[in-house]
Enzyme design. Sequence first.
Site, PDB file in Angstrom:
ATOM      1  N   CYS A 115       0.847  -1.226  -0.070  1.00  0.00           N
ATOM      2  CA  CYS A 115       0.020   0.214  -0.042  1.00  0.00           C
ATOM      3  C   CYS A 115       0.944   1.269  -0.167  1.00  0.00           C
ATOM      4  CB  CYS A 115      -0.930  -0.063   1.269  1.00  0.00           C
ATOM      5  SG  CYS A 115      -2.276   0.980   0.927  1.00  0.00           S
ATOM      6  N   HIS A 203      -3.312  -4.971   0.904  1.00  0.00           N
ATOM      7  CA  HIS A 203      -2.850  -5.236   2.082  1.00  0.00           C
ATOM      8  C   HIS A 203      -2.813  -6.737   2.800  1.00  0.00           C
ATOM      9  CE1 HIS A 203      -2.469  -1.255   4.238  1.00  0.00           C
ATOM     10  NE2 HIS A 203      -3.269  -0.830   3.476  1.00  0.00           N
ATOM     11  N   GLU A 205      -1.072  -8.147   4.840  1.00  0.00           N
ATOM     12  CA  GLU A 205      -1.184  -8.283   6.451  1.00  0.00           C
ATOM     13  C   GLU A 205      -2.130  -8.219   6.999  1.00  0.00           C
ATOM     14  OE1 GLU A 205      -0.693  -3.884   6.113  1.00  0.00           O
ATOM     15  OE2 GLU A 205      -0.466  -5.749   4.737  1.00  0.00           O
TER      16      GLU A 205
END
Length: 256
Positions: A115, A203, A205
């Site tokens: 990002c 993203h 994560e």
Amino acid sequence: MNPIHNRSHTLRIAILECDTGLPKALAKYKRYGAISSALLESGAEAAGLRPEDVKISLWDVVNDVGNFPNLEAMDGVFLTGSKFDSFADVPWTNQLVDFVKEILAQDRVRLMGVCFGHQIIGRAMGARVGRNEDQGWEVSVTDVNLTSEGTKVFEGKNILSIYQMHKDIVFDYPPGVQPLGSTSRCQVQGMFVPGRVLTVQGHPEFMEDILVEILEVRHEQGVFGDEIYEEAMARVGRRHDGLMVGKRFIEFLLDK
């Protein structure tokens, strides 16, 4: 021998923490960079490494401006996402861009970003970054159409499902970068330079609870109207490829 390829050597990764996080996420993870650390630790396990094979350090580049890791002590540098603007002309982002340029100027330490981190790397490589006023926000679990190179990088997939939370984009691919994928809202969804750079706009994560908290806070703040919020919440629990992307980040460091 490049120490990245020497398995008697611990894989050393510096996470550049580019945000501060929201209350519920911080209560769980203690600090924002630990979300990305959890992804890389899970990715290392999926790649067949033991916990002692990987050493991850966190570097708060927002509040401790200019405090960057010694590249000689690192094998990879990972830039997190952020609520801040990747195109901002402020000291900490400018110094971050300069540090990324320093990494790009050498040929051993490898770069990864998600990002905001993806955008900072694009900016350091000369691409235009900024607000995507034409297409607006891209949020929640989103299908990315992979290029032929993206299919090779991401385990043969044609579609990569990944959490998104951005209105800023990299507008074009820097010279020498292999495009990894695109969506209707964002053409630059990932950048790859073999042995040098691997990024995604999404993203990997994030987990569902993290994304829900962001959606709820931004809905309450009026950043997201009811339509965007409800549509995003309807997709927030969908299956996504975050763990696989984390594994591929680790394997990118290992030349696999």
